[in-house]
Design an enzyme around this catalytic site. Sequence first.
Site, PDB file in Angstrom:
ATOM      1  N   HIS A  56       0.843  -1.183   0.000  1.00  0.00           N
ATOM      2  CA  HIS A  56       0.000   0.000   0.000  1.00  0.00           C
ATOM      3  C   HIS A  56       0.889   1.248   0.000  1.00  0.00           C
ATOM      4  O   HIS A  56       2.087   1.178   0.280  1.00  0.00           O
ATOM      5  CB  HIS A  56      -0.917  -0.007   1.214  1.00  0.00           C
ATOM      6  N   GLU A  58       1.266   3.825   1.934  1.00  0.00           N
ATOM      7  CA  GLU A  58       1.959   4.216   3.158  1.00  0.00           C
ATOM      8  C   GLU A  58       3.204   3.368   3.381  1.00  0.00           C
ATOM      9  O   GLU A  58       4.277   3.893   3.714  1.00  0.00           O
ATOM     10  CB  GLU A  58       1.009   4.085   4.355  1.00  0.00           C
ATOM     11  N   CYS A  84      -5.506   2.215   6.152  1.00  0.00           N
ATOM     12  CA  CYS A  84      -6.340   1.058   6.474  1.00  0.00           C
ATOM     13  C   CYS A  84      -5.946   0.480   7.830  1.00  0.00           C
ATOM     14  O   CYS A  84      -4.802   0.569   8.263  1.00  0.00           O
ATOM     15  CB  CYS A  84      -6.244  -0.002   5.386  1.00  0.00           C
ATOM     16  N   TRP A 181     -15.894   4.627 -38.611  1.00  0.00           N
ATOM     17  CA  TRP A 181     -15.508   5.484 -37.496  1.00  0.00           C
ATOM     18  C   TRP A 181     -16.099   6.874 -37.648  1.00  0.00           C
ATOM     19  O   TRP A 181     -16.033   7.479 -38.719  1.00  0.00           O
ATOM     20  CB  TRP A 181     -13.990   5.606 -37.401  1.00  0.00           C
ATOM     21  N   SER A 232     -30.473 -10.437 -23.737  1.00  0.00           N
ATOM     22  CA  SER A 232     -31.603 -11.016 -23.008  1.00  0.00           C
ATOM     23  C   SER A 232     -31.930 -12.438 -23.448  1.00  0.00           C
ATOM     24  O   SER A 232     -32.285 -13.283 -22.636  1.00  0.00           O
ATOM     25  CB  SER A 232     -32.835 -10.128 -23.164  1.00  0.00           C
TER      26      SER A 232
END
Length: 381
Positions: A56, A58, A84, A181, A232
């Site tokens: 992390h 820190e 944390c 495009w 679907s």
Amino acid sequence: MKDDVKAPEQAHLRRALELAEGGRGRVSPNPLVGAVIVRDDEVIGEGFHAELGGLHAERAALADCRARGEEPAGATMYVTLEPCAHQGRQPPCVEAILEAGVARVVIASEDPSEKAAGRGPAILRDGGVEFAFASEAEATAARRLNQPFRKHARTGLPLVVLKMAMSLDGQTTTGPDDSPWISGPQSRDLVHTWRAESDAIAVGIGTALADDSLLTARIDGARQPKRVVFDSQARLPLDSQLLRTLDQAPVFVVAAPDAPGDRISALQGAGAEIIVASDLDSALRDLGRREVTSLFLEGGQTLASSFLSGDLIDESRTFIAPMLLGRQPNPVPRAGGDDREDSPGRESPRSETGPARLTALESSTAQVGEDTLITARYKEW
């Protein structure tokens, strides 16, 4: 507590925000975090969360500090998210801060997740470490840095970003004899960057059938997003490029409960993962449980309209190309209309109550090659 963070400290927080960007596209579902360690207004250590499962921010900053031959005891740490206090893929950062003897921690934003919120600062306070929360510009920037993480932590749902490209006369598709495009090459390159930064890309089955796209990020070394087709009736062809490239990224097919069983079985046999959902909310919640914190919505007017009518769009990014295609404007599907091609059920339960339009909290424009990019933010998490 809030703190009036003055100019030098604001600069250190801004540097921590810059560092945090180094993990974009590589740390989700974790947040982007940067940290700076300072003594006597001199930076003695920096770090950021660089990859999922890695140090992390820190701990990375503390390691950098020691690698420079500096001692973090008595210094101030500036970090973009509250440290944390729980064991995850890495041990708690508050433990490392206390062990290092850091005297003060300035935090740009709180962590809204249930397992973290407020625990880190409380442990620091009990351990004799002074802490303060920043306010104003740096706090806002820190919250916006982690909108997908924050929404997922609060709701269990991914942040939904809608991408569109259109001509000056409102066309979103070209003619049969034209280039496919609308947007220019620089815009298309930017889209691949956005794909690499997202947990998942979504299209409707109409777009999947028409384009047979890979939906991958064409960037060397990029993390490939999950690919989601709202289908679907489970019509995705078994020989589609999506299913032929499962080695690059997984494919999720979102089908309605009444989708033919033989098609569902065939797609599963081909390697697709099936999500059975009666509405878009259910589908998004299922994706959220699979640690999808950001969904990049790319294709299908019907699908986009269904998300709009369900109030499910958090941000939009629209390219306006400097061209006139000279045909009748594209018909815009009515909210709550027949959406069987693109979404799990005929009508989302929210389609009658959701907004017919969204008004942006803020918007901005930028030039991308010859195109104009309009970015609009509709919700803040």
